[in-house]
Design a protein around this motif. Structure first.
Motif, PDB file in Angstrom:
ATOM      1  N   THR A 259     -28.322  -3.088  36.887  1.00 15.60           N
ATOM      2  CA  THR A 259     -29.729  -3.135  37.265  1.00 15.60           C
ATOM      3  C   THR A 259     -30.016  -4.488  37.896  1.00 15.60           C
ATOM      4  O   THR A 259     -29.194  -5.406  37.821  1.00 15.60           O
ATOM      5  CB  THR A 259     -30.660  -2.923  36.053  1.00 15.60           C
ATOM      6  OG1 THR A 259     -30.459  -3.984  35.116  1.00 15.60           O
ATOM      7  CG2 THR A 259     -30.417  -1.588  35.387  1.00 15.60           C
ATOM      8  N   TYR A 260     -31.181  -4.590  38.507  1.00 14.99           N
ATOM      9  CA  TYR A 260     -31.601  -5.854  39.091  1.00 14.99           C
ATOM     10  C   TYR A 260     -32.959  -6.221  38.501  1.00 14.99           C
ATOM     11  O   TYR A 260     -33.913  -5.435  38.566  1.00 14.99           O
ATOM     12  CB  TYR A 260     -31.712  -5.746  40.615  1.00 14.99           C
ATOM     13  CG  TYR A 260     -32.061  -7.055  41.270  1.00 14.99           C
ATOM     14  CD1 TYR A 260     -31.100  -8.049  41.423  1.00 14.99           C
ATOM     15  CD2 TYR A 260     -33.355  -7.300  41.716  1.00 14.99           C
ATOM     16  CE1 TYR A 260     -31.418  -9.261  42.018  1.00 14.99           C
ATOM     17  CE2 TYR A 260     -33.676  -8.510  42.312  1.00 14.99           C
ATOM     18  CZ  TYR A 260     -32.702  -9.478  42.454  1.00 14.99           C
ATOM     19  OH  TYR A 260     -33.022 -10.685  43.034  1.00 14.99           O
ATOM     20  N   ARG A 261     -33.029  -7.403  37.915  1.00 17.50           N
ATOM     21  CA  ARG A 261     -34.260  -7.889  37.288  1.00 17.50           C
ATOM     22  C   ARG A 261     -34.976  -8.797  38.281  1.00 17.50           C
ATOM     23  O   ARG A 261     -34.535  -9.912  38.555  1.00 17.50           O
ATOM     24  CB  ARG A 261     -33.908  -8.625  35.993  1.00 17.50           C
ATOM     25  CG  ARG A 261     -35.077  -8.965  35.131  1.00 17.50           C
ATOM     26  CD  ARG A 261     -34.655  -9.441  33.758  1.00 17.50           C
ATOM     27  NE  ARG A 261     -33.718 -10.548  33.849  1.00 17.50           N
ATOM     28  CZ  ARG A 261     -32.841 -10.870  32.895  1.00 17.50           C
ATOM     29  NH1 ARG A 261     -32.776 -10.169  31.790  1.00 17.50           N
ATOM     30  NH2 ARG A 261     -32.038 -11.905  33.049  1.00 17.50           N
TER      31      ARG A 261
ATOM     32  N   ALA B  78     -34.556  -2.697  37.569  1.00 22.54           N
ATOM     33  CA  ALA B  78     -34.414  -1.441  38.301  1.00 22.54           C
ATOM     34  C   ALA B  78     -32.955  -1.157  38.607  1.00 22.54           C
ATOM     35  O   ALA B  78     -32.168  -2.074  38.848  1.00 22.54           O
ATOM     36  CB  ALA B  78     -35.213  -1.517  39.600  1.00 22.54           C
ATOM     37  N   ARG B  79     -32.615   0.114  38.601  1.00 23.63           N
ATOM     38  CA  ARG B  79     -31.253   0.508  38.967  1.00 23.63           C
ATOM     39  C   ARG B  79     -30.932   0.003  40.364  1.00 23.63           C
ATOM     40  O   ARG B  79     -31.774   0.013  41.252  1.00 23.63           O
ATOM     41  CB  ARG B  79     -31.097   2.032  38.955  1.00 23.63           C
ATOM     42  CG  ARG B  79     -31.052   2.611  37.578  1.00 23.63           C
ATOM     43  CD  ARG B  79     -29.618   2.930  37.190  1.00 23.63           C
ATOM     44  NE  ARG B  79     -29.542   3.267  35.787  1.00 23.63           N
ATOM     45  CZ  ARG B  79     -29.136   4.430  35.333  1.00 23.63           C
ATOM     46  NH1 ARG B  79     -28.766   5.375  36.162  1.00 23.63           N
ATOM     47  NH2 ARG B  79     -29.077   4.646  34.043  1.00 23.63           N
TER      48      ARG B  79
ATOM     49  N   ASN C  73     -36.454  -3.670  28.875  1.00 23.89           N
ATOM     50  CA  ASN C  73     -36.074  -3.185  30.195  1.00 23.89           C
ATOM     51  C   ASN C  73     -35.322  -4.296  30.928  1.00 23.89           C
ATOM     52  O   ASN C  73     -35.737  -5.444  30.909  1.00 23.89           O
ATOM     53  CB  ASN C  73     -37.334  -2.798  30.975  1.00 23.89           C
ATOM     54  CG  ASN C  73     -37.036  -2.143  32.289  1.00 23.89           C
ATOM     55  OD1 ASN C  73     -35.947  -2.225  32.814  1.00 23.89           O
ATOM     56  ND2 ASN C  73     -38.041  -1.490  32.837  1.00 23.89           N
ATOM     57  N   CYS C  74     -34.233  -3.936  31.548  1.00 25.05           N
ATOM     58  CA  CYS C  74     -33.395  -4.908  32.260  1.00 25.05           C
ATOM     59  C   CYS C  74     -33.507  -4.757  33.770  1.00 25.05           C
ATOM     60  O   CYS C  74     -32.580  -5.090  34.497  1.00 25.05           O
ATOM     61  CB  CYS C  74     -31.945  -4.735  31.823  1.00 25.05           C
ATOM     62  SG  CYS C  74     -31.285  -6.165  30.997  1.00 25.05           S
TER      63      CYS C  74
END
Length: 134
Positions: free
Chosen positions: A104-106, A71-72, A68-69
């Motif tokens: 996305t934002y990690r 959240a959108r 997983n990279c």
């Protein structure tokens, strides 16, 4: 598992342990699957740390499992998005679908990441660089 995308081209589920399951369907599904696998392997070999890592490629079922990279992203300014997609080209890949929905934002490291490489292109100079390094 949580369904996070269901379109004519793909269905994406997010597992509770953080893995992403993407199943390809619709037009050119096998071609899009093979391309995304090839691009993700290329990016991993080049050390790109802000794209999903390919964990499994199930060719008979046209399904991949990745990390997983994040959240959108709901909002991102055009200049920041442009720079992010341009930065990818330093790893020898042009995204070909440079849209904010693929950013996305990690939260773990505060990094913007890119996802969805079905239509991406490995740039010719990076193919020859990779081939000569082998």
């Amino acid at each position: 598992m949580l369904k996070v995308k269901d379109t004519l081209r793909a269905t994406v589920h997010l597992s509770f342990d953080g893995r992403v399951f993407k199943a390809y369907h619709g037009p050119d599904a096998a071609k899009r699957f093979a391309n995304e696998v090839r691009v993700l392997r290329h990016l991993e070999a080049r050390g790109c740390q802000w794209v999903p890592r390919l964990l499994e490629a199930d060719e008979p079922n046209l399904r991949i499992v990745t990390t997983n990279c994040g959240a959108r992203v709901e909002h991102i300014d055009e200049e920041r998005a442009r720079r992010l997609f341009a930065e990818l080209e330093r790893f020898g890949v042009r995204h070909e679908d440079a849209d904010p929905r693929n950013i996305t934002y990690r939260f773990s490291d505060g990094r913007f990441c890119l996802i969805d490489f079905e239509f991406a292109t490995i740039l010719p100079e990076s193919k020859s660089t990779t081939a000569s390094a082998s």
